[in-house]
Design an enzyme around this catalytic site. Sequence first.
Site, PDB file in Angstrom:
ATOM      1  N   HIS A 159      37.408  39.972  44.772  1.00  0.00           N
ATOM      2  CA  HIS A 159      38.265  40.227  43.606  1.00  0.00           C
ATOM      3  C   HIS A 159      38.961  38.920  43.181  1.00  0.00           C
ATOM      4  CE1 HIS A 159      41.314  42.022  41.085  1.00  0.00           C
ATOM      5  NE2 HIS A 159      41.136  43.261  41.535  1.00  0.00           N
ATOM      6  N   GLU A 259      34.962  39.095  39.206  1.00  0.00           N
ATOM      7  CA  GLU A 259      34.769  39.656  40.537  1.00  0.00           C
ATOM      8  C   GLU A 259      33.300  39.974  40.808  1.00  0.00           C
ATOM      9  OE1 GLU A 259      37.465  43.007  40.820  1.00  0.00           O
ATOM     10  OE2 GLU A 259      38.682  42.135  39.205  1.00  0.00           O
TER      11      GLU A 259
END
Length: 283
Positions: A159, A259
């Site tokens: 992320h 991400e």
Amino acid sequence: MSPVPSISISESNGLSFLNVNNEFASAKISLFGGHVLSFVPALDGKDRLWVSPHAYLNGERPIRGGIPICWPWFANDHGKEAGELPPHGFLRTQVWQLTESSEDESGTTLALTPSFTRAEGFEHDCNVVLRVHVGARLRVALETENTGVAPFSFNTALHTYFHVDHIKHTELVGITGEYKDKLDDWAVKPTPVPYTIDAETDRIHLSAVKQATISVDSTEFTDVISEGNDSLVVWNPWQGAASISDMDPFGYKHMLCVESSVTKGLKLEPGEKFELAQIIVPK
């Protein structure tokens, strides 16, 4: 274990950090969360990662910024009501251990393992290893191995919060196909061209984009290479940052999440290994 000479250990507010310094770059990794916090290439001395100035760096909450690890589910895709289980899984709130380190002519490599991989919502036998290589480029890879006798499915993501000088001067290049828009009841839409950010953005790009480029003012570029992903997530909270307790109200202007993700569910048979990796290439 004793780390190689290019790695030093520091502590602050009860957390331990691994500091990597070699001829190619410097990096900082929190053992809380197995969390890469910075990557500063010697090329230009600019950190490619963004960490919120209000991030909790005391172990009370997941760290806002850097490269949080999402595993074994993404967001609240765990099969229960939202809030019953921690968003993005339970690895990012564990204390990890450094289990291997080495250095060679290309940089420094580390391997870290979490305290546990079984918890409510995921009760399967497996091993997880985070491998980080700090060199002229940063490679972060999360390896999952099924050590049990039955298959299991999971989702995962790196992320990553990228630092940008200003979001209004930033463009994403190389992303094509369709995406699901979380902010519009998961409507499926075509990827915009040019791909700029001018409002709150939360998108799951449905194609396995292998390389995207973050361009700032068409003069500074960072390539984002993904391996093992089935999707790519792009997120910026825009003015919604003001309602996030560990973000500055104007922090959205200087960050963009790109991400490398597995969001469609990956089935791992007994004895199989899977690696999701993201490579950050300064240019």
